[in-house]
Design an enzyme around this catalytic site. Structure first.
Site, mmCIF file in Angstrom:
data_model
loop_
_atom_site.group_PDB
_atom_site.id
_atom_site.type_symbol
_atom_site.label_atom_id
_atom_site.label_comp_id
_atom_site.label_asym_id
_atom_site.label_seq_id
_atom_site.Cartn_x
_atom_site.Cartn_y
_atom_site.Cartn_z
ATOM 1 N N ILE A 139 0.852 -1.205 0.000
ATOM 2 C CA ILE A 139 0.000 0.000 0.000
ATOM 3 C C ILE A 139 0.884 1.249 0.000
ATOM 4 O O ILE A 139 1.747 1.381 0.868
ATOM 5 C CB ILE A 139 -0.895 0.068 1.261
ATOM 6 C CG1 ILE A 139 -1.564 -1.275 1.527
ATOM 7 C CG2 ILE A 139 -1.922 1.183 1.148
ATOM 8 C CD1 ILE A 139 -2.293 -1.321 2.865
ATOM 9 N N LYS A 224 5.584 0.680 12.732
ATOM 10 C CA LYS A 224 4.932 1.310 11.572
ATOM 11 C C LYS A 224 4.150 2.547 12.000
ATOM 12 O O LYS A 224 4.141 3.559 11.289
ATOM 13 C CB LYS A 224 4.009 0.291 10.893
ATOM 14 C CG LYS A 224 4.780 -0.862 10.253
ATOM 15 C CD LYS A 224 3.840 -2.011 9.929
ATOM 16 C CE LYS A 224 4.552 -3.147 9.207
ATOM 17 N NZ LYS A 224 3.733 -4.349 9.123
HETATM 18 N N1 HSE Z 1 5.289 -9.033 9.455
HETATM 19 C C1 HSE Z 1 4.702 -7.906 8.819
HETATM 20 C C2 HSE Z 1 3.199 -8.054 8.801
HETATM 21 C C3 HSE Z 1 5.240 -7.787 7.413
HETATM 22 O O1 HSE Z 1 2.715 -9.148 9.073
HETATM 23 O O2 HSE Z 1 2.506 -7.074 8.554
HETATM 24 C C4 HSE Z 1 4.823 -6.545 6.714
HETATM 25 O O3 HSE Z 1 5.457 -5.414 7.216
#
Ligand code: HSE
Ligand code: NDP
Length: 448
Positions: A139, A224
């Site tokens: 995305i 994130k």
């Molecule tokens: N381990 C991460 C997830 C990978 O499951 O979103 C993507 O950043």
């Protein structure tokens, strides 16, 4: 053809993401060359173990177990770091910059913890670090936050941003619904390990982090969120500023009660401006079934960004896996490669501008779901209601569930009206200490 006839790419890591990137570069070589104005050529790919089977066949001599061959090769213009973790990845990126190479990375942990310093280092050298793949797999999120939404004052970011946990939670909810359907027909549902099976499947599909604790305990989502909040709010939000809870304590009962009450359970990453500061949290929460994010299932991620000019913007797509993530990595590679071919262009340095404080969660005001295991005896509910009332927490609904005659216990499911988190936590501590209470088995926010 521009100033450069070929763009040399060096990969560090050739696992799920690195393999996907190498495949795309080989299979779409001609198309990328037309887009950029010169072919992108994988010169070296460094791994730990040369004997492992690979998802991609590279030309002879490209694979190496010596990272220096990537960092010191003068024919490599751009280094792609896809090994993950703070170190040695951070050291490799600094060495690549020192050698005059641009960097593309999918490493959310490193960018969340040290992004501003690494980017300042790159900028001082006239180089760039791009990191679109670090958030939300395929995305587009980093580019919109850095560019397309720049005119806005961002007020909130609400996201399902970890594919592994969303895949697990979706499986658990569906399994609960299937079991309920069987029970309603008088059929005993088969015993299945919903959580562990779903996690194993997410690992097989390449969604999980090398250490899946990062996924299930909420750290990956917090990295994130820290990146998105730092970009969106133009301040520094560190992972350590974020209150983090994972999904490991959720039980099938929570999914059943959520569904009965008209909610789903999602691991939500939320950062919002409140009272001169920022509140940031990652935790499983009740979300009304009618909310757009409630419909984001499986490996899909969803991110709702609220800007003062745009209003709410919703991004949705596959948040993990080799192919979607390689799309983001390659987009960054093409962007850098094109500017190398066209002649270097001045790039905007991304760095925090303000120092808006990140507030403690006791300031949060929302509704709560509580599941309390109690002795099945008279007067228990009154004691719990008094503890909540003493802290100014008002009950919106209460339901007694599943009395266990053998153990002489029952479960109370309580939904509150809006309350301060600080008051709610104090009330819960008091409830947990009541002799009639076995445990406050679940404590979830209602985010809607
Ligand atoms: N381990 C991460 C997830 C990978 O499951 O979103 C993507 O950043
Ligand atoms: P993998 O575990 O699949 O791959 C890691 C790769 O790095 C392997 O090829 C491994 O080598 C190599 N490696 C590890 N340490 C070293 C080292 N010291 N020197 C050289 N090579 C090394 O991880 P992923 O591809 O899943 O993840 C990579 C990065 O991408 C992480 O930052 C992750 O958070 C991020 N990411 C992952 C997504 C996904 O869906 N999987 C989505 C978005 C981002 P070897 O193969 O020999 O063991």
């Amino acid at each position: 053809m521009g100033a450069k006839e070929e763009i040399g790419v060096g990969l560090i890591g050739l696992g799920v993401v690195g393999g996907g990137v190498a495949n795309a570069l080989l299979e779409r070589r001609d198309y990328f060359a037309r887009q950029v104005g010169a072919p992108l050529v994988v010169r070296r790919a460094a791994v730990r173990d040369l004997s492992k089977p690979r998802s991609v066949e590279l030309p002879a001599g490209v694979l190496t177990n010596d990272v220096r061959q990537v960092l010191e090769d003068p024919a490599i213009d751009i280094v792609v770091e896809v090994i993950g973790g703070e170190e040695p990845a951070g050291g490799f990126i600094r060495a690549a910059l020192a050698a005059g190479k641009h960097v593309v990375t999918a490493n959310k942990e490193l960018i969340a913890k040290a992004g501003p310093e690494l980017l300042a280092d790159a900028h001082a050298r006239g180089l760039d670090i791009l990191f679109e793949a670090s958030v939300g797999g395929g995305i587009p999120l980093i580019a919109p936050l850095r560019r397309d939404l720049l005119a806005n004052r961002i007020d909130s970011i609400r996201a399902i941003i970890n594919g592994t946990t969303n895949y697990i939670l979706t499986s658990m909810a569906r399994e609960g619904a299937a079991a309920e359907a069987l029970s309603s027909q008088g059929i005993e549902p088969p015993a299945r390990g919903g959580y562990h099976e779903a996690l194993a499947a997410a690992q097989d599909l390449g969604y999980a982090e090398p250490d899946p604790t990062n996924d299930v305990e909420g750290f990956d989502a917090a990295y994130k969120l820290a990146i998105m909040a730092s970009l969106g709010f133009r301040t520094r939000v560190r992972p350590s500023d974020i209150a983090i809870e994972g999904i490991t304590k959720l039980t099938p009962q929570d999914f059943r009660y959520a569904s009965e009450l008209g909610y789903v359970i999602k691991l939500l990453a939320i950062a919002e401006r409140r009272g001169g500061g920022i509140l940031a949290r990652v935790a499983p929460a009740f979300l009304p079934q009618s909310e757009p994010l409630a419909k984001v299932d499986g490996v899909y991620n969803g991110v709702q960004i609220n800007g003062d000019l745009t209003g709410t913007v919703l991004f949705m797509g596959r948040g993990a896996g080799a192919e979607p993530t390689s799309s983001a990595v390659v987009a960054d590679l093409l962007d850098l490669a094109h500017s190398l071919v066209a002649g270097a262009r001045e790039r905007k340095y991304w760095g925090p501008e303000g120092d808006t404080p990140v507030l403690g969660l006791e300031q949060l005001e929302t509704r709560y779901y509580l599941r309390v295991t109690v002795s099945d005896s008279p007067g228990v509910l009154a004691q719990i209601a008094r503890a909540l009332g003493d802290h100014g927490v008002s009950i919106a609904a209460v339901n007694q569930k599943e009395a266990d005659a053998g153990a002489r216990t029952a479960e109370l499911v309580i939904m509150t009206h809006r309350a301060r988190e600080g008051a709610m936590r104090a009330a819960c501590a008091e409830i947990a200490a009541l002799p009639v209470v076995q445990a406050v088995s679940s404590f979830l926010r209602v985010e809607g």
